[in-house]
Enzyme design. Sequence first.
Site, mmCIF file in Angstrom:
data_model
loop_
_atom_site.group_PDB
_atom_site.id
_atom_site.type_symbol
_atom_site.label_atom_id
_atom_site.label_comp_id
_atom_site.label_asym_id
_atom_site.label_seq_id
_atom_site.Cartn_x
_atom_site.Cartn_y
_atom_site.Cartn_z
ATOM 1 N N GLU A 1 0.814 -1.222 0.000
ATOM 2 C CA GLU A 1 0.000 0.000 0.000
ATOM 3 C C GLU A 1 0.844 1.267 0.000
ATOM 4 O O GLU A 1 1.247 1.753 1.056
ATOM 5 C CB GLU A 1 -0.949 0.015 1.208
ATOM 6 N N LYS B 1 -2.479 -1.924 -3.259
ATOM 7 C CA LYS B 1 -3.526 -1.054 -2.702
ATOM 8 C C LYS B 1 -3.108 0.393 -2.904
ATOM 9 O O LYS B 1 -2.449 0.995 -2.049
ATOM 10 C CB LYS B 1 -3.730 -1.373 -1.217
HETATM 11 P P1 13P Z 1 -9.474 4.317 3.801
HETATM 12 O O1 13P Z 1 -10.299 3.577 2.772
HETATM 13 O O2 13P Z 1 -10.296 4.931 4.882
HETATM 14 O O3 13P Z 1 -8.476 5.226 3.184
HETATM 15 O O4 13P Z 1 -8.653 3.198 4.576
HETATM 16 C C1 13P Z 1 -8.020 2.226 3.873
HETATM 17 C C2 13P Z 1 -6.811 1.811 4.586
HETATM 18 O O5 13P Z 1 -6.704 0.683 5.002
HETATM 19 C C3 13P Z 1 -5.740 2.775 4.771
HETATM 20 O O6 13P Z 1 -4.578 2.130 5.164
#
Ligand code: 13P
Length: 334
Positions: A175, A217
Amino acid sequence: MDTQKLAQTAKEVVSRTILAADESTSTITKRMATIGVQSTPEINRLYRQLLFTAEGIGDYVSGVILYDETIRQTTDNGVPFPQLLEKMGIVPGIKVDKGTTPIPQSGQDTYTQGFDGLAKRLIEYRELGARFAKWRAVYTIDLTSPSDISVQRNAHDLALYALLCQDAEIVPIVEPEVLMDGDHTLDRDEGVTQEVLKNVFLQLKKYGVHTQGIILKPNMITAGKKNAQQASVEQVAQITLETLKHIVPDNVPGIAFLSGGQSPDLATAHLNEMNKMKLKSEEKYPWRITASYGRALQGEAIEAWGGKAENVAAAQKVFISRAQKVYQASMGEL
Ligand code: 13P
């Protein structure tokens, strides 16, 4: 390492949508404060139980990211959350990073903590039922950020984390989040996101991470929240897909977007539009395109709950209704 199995798990996790219910203690404290509730492990448990036992969750959600506190908790009847989820065909996952901290002398740049004991923690989490993990790198856009140091450092860390996960037979969610904060333009967001993703995939390759056994992500490419000139849903979808197409290897099984502070409706609309575009040109976008939303999946439900037992059923309905919409958007069906 069994790369076939990793690839199969990754496909399973992205087959519907991912619920990010992995708020750290400080983040869940903030979320609870918005409804006037003081976060405690027991209140947090009741709230997560509300989400995980909502009728029909398994129809729309295929993965749930848990937090260290939550993966060790159970339902009122004593069923551990990971087991409850597996029984419904939902893969349990775990946040393994320990949040961000500033890179000194480097503006708003941060790096992500969490390597201490990570190899051991992954084995423990696997024993507790986790089959995938999450590590979040964060990039802020301003005049000087993200610096080259931030881009490089975070790419190396994401790659090392992903390698450690795969070595422990756990699928890493990679991510890199370029924040929506600020007044930057859509073009700037595109440039920064491109740079960030290029470096992440370069290091994943160098570290020998099997890209068929990861889930990406990313953020969607948007103008900064404070920029008066916001792009249309079509523009966001188009520019995001174009960027990903040029950088993300074809064998990555799934891209699961974060919502990043977008409203539930907007995050749903963006996802739907991208999948509509994918449906029109299948060979162009080979990966599954879905969501791994935190706020966009939970925002309405936590508000409907308000910390009150008598609101549990109503909040579950609100949650399922949003989960259904996000799932439909992941199929381009809205
Ligand atoms: P949000 O969809 O609220 O951005 O959260 C996703 C997430 O896991 C951030 O690390």
